[in-house]
Design a protein around this motif. Structure first.
Motif, PDB file in Angstrom:
ATOM      1  N   ALA A  63       0.840  -1.205   0.000  1.00 41.35           N
ATOM      2  CA  ALA A  63       0.000   0.000   0.000  1.00 41.35           C
ATOM      3  C   ALA A  63       0.873   1.251   0.000  1.00 41.35           C
ATOM      4  O   ALA A  63       0.609   2.222  -0.722  1.00 41.35           O
ATOM      5  CB  ALA A  63      -0.914  -0.007   1.234  1.00 41.35           C
ATOM      6  N   LEU A  64       1.936   1.204   0.784  1.00 43.94           N
ATOM      7  CA  LEU A  64       2.832   2.367   0.839  1.00 43.94           C
ATOM      8  C   LEU A  64       3.533   2.574  -0.505  1.00 43.94           C
ATOM      9  O   LEU A  64       3.658   3.707  -0.990  1.00 43.94           O
ATOM     10  CB  LEU A  64       3.875   2.170   1.948  1.00 43.94           C
ATOM     11  CG  LEU A  64       4.800   3.369   2.168  1.00 43.94           C
ATOM     12  CD1 LEU A  64       4.014   4.564   2.705  1.00 43.94           C
ATOM     13  CD2 LEU A  64       5.922   3.020   3.129  1.00 43.94           C
ATOM     14  N   LEU A  65       3.944   1.462  -1.131  1.00 49.75           N
ATOM     15  CA  LEU A  65       4.618   1.601  -2.426  1.00 49.75           C
ATOM     16  C   LEU A  65       3.661   2.176  -3.471  1.00 49.75           C
ATOM     17  O   LEU A  65       4.054   2.994  -4.302  1.00 49.75           O
ATOM     18  CB  LEU A  65       5.158   0.243  -2.894  1.00 49.75           C
ATOM     19  CG  LEU A  65       6.391  -0.261  -2.145  1.00 49.75           C
ATOM     20  CD1 LEU A  65       6.800  -1.632  -2.655  1.00 49.75           C
ATOM     21  CD2 LEU A  65       7.555   0.710  -2.277  1.00 49.75           C
ATOM     22  N   ALA A  66       2.380   1.750  -3.411  1.00 53.06           N
ATOM     23  CA  ALA A  66       1.395   2.282  -4.366  1.00 53.06           C
ATOM     24  C   ALA A  66       1.194   3.776  -4.097  1.00 53.06           C
ATOM     25  O   ALA A  66       1.213   4.607  -5.016  1.00 53.06           O
ATOM     26  CB  ALA A  66       0.081   1.520  -4.243  1.00 53.06           C
ATOM     27  N   ALA A  67       1.029   4.132  -2.812  1.00 49.33           N
ATOM     28  CA  ALA A  67       0.821   5.549  -2.462  1.00 49.33           C
ATOM     29  C   ALA A  67       2.026   6.393  -2.846  1.00 49.33           C
ATOM     30  O   ALA A  67       1.892   7.567  -3.224  1.00 49.33           O
ATOM     31  CB  ALA A  67       0.543   5.673  -0.963  1.00 49.33           C
ATOM     32  N   SER A  68       3.220   5.794  -2.785  1.00 45.31           N
ATOM     33  CA  SER A  68       4.436   6.583  -3.029  1.00 45.31           C
ATOM     34  C   SER A  68       4.505   7.112  -4.463  1.00 45.31           C
ATOM     35  O   SER A  68       5.261   8.019  -4.754  1.00 45.31           O
ATOM     36  CB  SER A  68       5.686   5.751  -2.714  1.00 45.31           C
ATOM     37  OG  SER A  68       5.903   4.783  -3.718  1.00 45.31           O
ATOM     38  N   ARG A  69       3.663   6.525  -5.355  1.00 46.67           N
ATOM     39  CA  ARG A  69       3.705   6.997  -6.751  1.00 46.67           C
ATOM     40  C   ARG A  69       2.830   8.234  -6.973  1.00 46.67           C
ATOM     41  O   ARG A  69       2.856   8.822  -8.038  1.00 46.67           O
ATOM     42  CB  ARG A  69       3.293   5.861  -7.693  1.00 46.67           C
ATOM     43  CG  ARG A  69       4.418   4.831  -7.871  1.00 46.67           C
ATOM     44  CD  ARG A  69       4.137   3.861  -8.995  1.00 46.67           C
ATOM     45  NE  ARG A  69       3.132   2.881  -8.604  1.00 46.67           N
ATOM     46  CZ  ARG A  69       3.406   1.758  -7.941  1.00 46.67           C
ATOM     47  NH1 ARG A  69       4.638   1.463  -7.634  1.00 46.67           N
ATOM     48  NH2 ARG A  69       2.447   0.928  -7.610  1.00 46.67           N
ATOM     49  N   THR A  70       2.061   8.621  -5.962  1.00 45.70           N
ATOM     50  CA  THR A  70       1.208   9.805  -6.149  1.00 45.70           C
ATOM     51  C   THR A  70       2.034  11.074  -5.893  1.00 45.70           C
ATOM     52  O   THR A  70       2.837  11.133  -4.952  1.00 45.70           O
ATOM     53  CB  THR A  70      -0.018   9.793  -5.203  1.00 45.70           C
ATOM     54  OG1 THR A  70       0.472   9.810  -3.860  1.00 45.70           O
ATOM     55  CG2 THR A  70      -0.876   8.558  -5.390  1.00 45.70           C
TER      56      THR A  70
END
Ligand code: FDA
Length: 308
Positions: A5-12
């Motif tokens: 989840a953090l890795l996905a959020a980090s792309r925003t």
């Protein structure tokens, strides 16, 4: 679950802006990254070498979107390699490359352009007497990276590969690359991958890691055992004894700033430990992967935000 989840959020962009401008991240980044400049990296290499370690240096950067940026990365590596030679560090320090930083994903001929850039860096490494290892990025890049590895090895057989036990395909890739003289860095994998291509359970990633290690040791490759997981480190040392490997015939590897006392303990016991040392201004992607690997790192970061 926090990690993906953090890795996905980090792309925003919002999260990226927040993390890169926060004073708190600057402090924590220093735990994992040597600094912004070549001088910072070289100073850290001297310190690690004095403590008996060897080093692989990563000039931070990934997902390059312009040719000029890729050329700048290539030149940074060239200058760094010259410096390692001049300061007598080349016997102890090699470099790790991300092909995406050298232009691999650029439209129209990106892979060929990255290959040309990597070739220039390999030539510079060979001139000072050290080696290069190609980092592995997310699963969409594996075919291209292994094909570039093959091209580079035709001229520079010492170029190292990274394989990720988290991916289903890796056990076959390990068998392809596990021949004598082949330098293979085995990792678990730091990218959020879809279930169609990667093990979802940590226990399965770990079991695959052990199977891959066994093949690397049995088939005569040069294993570079890149893990902070004590059971993987112990398994590597057990396999080394089983296959009569001298300490010079394989390496343990860990990231800068993680389990430093274990790094020192392995050196004190006579084993080779290579520290992966990143430097440069483009630390965001690397830093977020380190946070995502360990809930305690995220908790520490969040606590620091609240208390500052
Ligand atoms: P695991 O995640 O099970 O961690 C075991 C223990 O190590 C944890 O319990 C904790 O104690 C400690 N630990 C692990 N990560 C930590 C962290 N961030 N902060 C603090 N403690 C931590 N990946 C990739 O996809 N492509 C690549 O090219 C590379 N290259 C690479 C080079 C080297 C030298 C290393 C050591 C690692 C990589 N990686 C990588 C990263 C790798 O895929 C993986 O994400 C991390 O090494 C964490 O996995 P472990 O094997 O350490 O086990």
């Amino acid at each position: 679950m926090l990690g993906p989840a953090l890795l996905a959020a980090s792309r925003t962009p919002r999260i990226r802006d927040f993390v890169t401008t926060s004073r708190v991240s600057r402090g924590l980044v220093g735990r994992f990254v040597a600094g912004n400049e070549q001088d910072d990296a070289v100073t850290a290499v001297h310190g690690l070498v004095a403590r008996g370690m060897s080093v692989t240096i990563d000039h931070l950067g990934e997902d390059t979107t312009e040719r000029a940026q890729a050329v700048a990365t290539r030149e940074a590596y060239r200058a760094l390699l010259t410096r390692l030679g001049d300061e007598g560090l080349a016997a102890h320090a090699e470099v790790s490359l991300k092909l995406s930083a050298l232009g691999q994903a650029l439209p129209e001929g990106g892979a060929a352009f990255a290959l040309d850039n990597a070739r220039v860096i390999c030539r510079a490494a060979g001139q000072v007497g050290t080696t290069v290892t190609l980092d592995m990025e997310d699963h969409t890049t594996v075919d291209s990276t292994l094909s570039i590895l093959g091209e580079l090895r035709a001229d520079f057989p010492w170029v190292g590969a990274v394989l990720q036990s988290g991916l289903f395909r890796t056990e076959a890739d390990v068998r392809d690359l596990a021949h004598p003289g082949s330098r293979v860095r085995l990792v678990k994998g730091a990218y959020a991958e879809p279930r169609a291509v990667a093990h979802a359970r940590k226990a399965d990633v770990d079991a695959a890691y052990r199977r891959c290690l066994a093949v690397l040791f049995a088939e005569g490759a040069y294993p570079m055992v890149a893990s902070h997981d004590q059971s993987m480190v112990d398994e590597a040392n057990r396999l080394a004894a089983q296959h009569d490997r001298e300490p010079a015939d394989y390496e343990l590897q860990m990231l800068y700033g993680i389990r430093t006392s274990e790094q020192e303990r392995q050196v004190a016991e006579g084993r080779q430990m290579r520290v992966y040392l990143p430097y440069g201004q483009d630390w965001y992607g690397y830093f977020m992967r380190r946070l995502a690997e360990r809930p305690a790192n995220v908790a520490f970061f969040l606590r620091s935000l609240v208390s500052n």
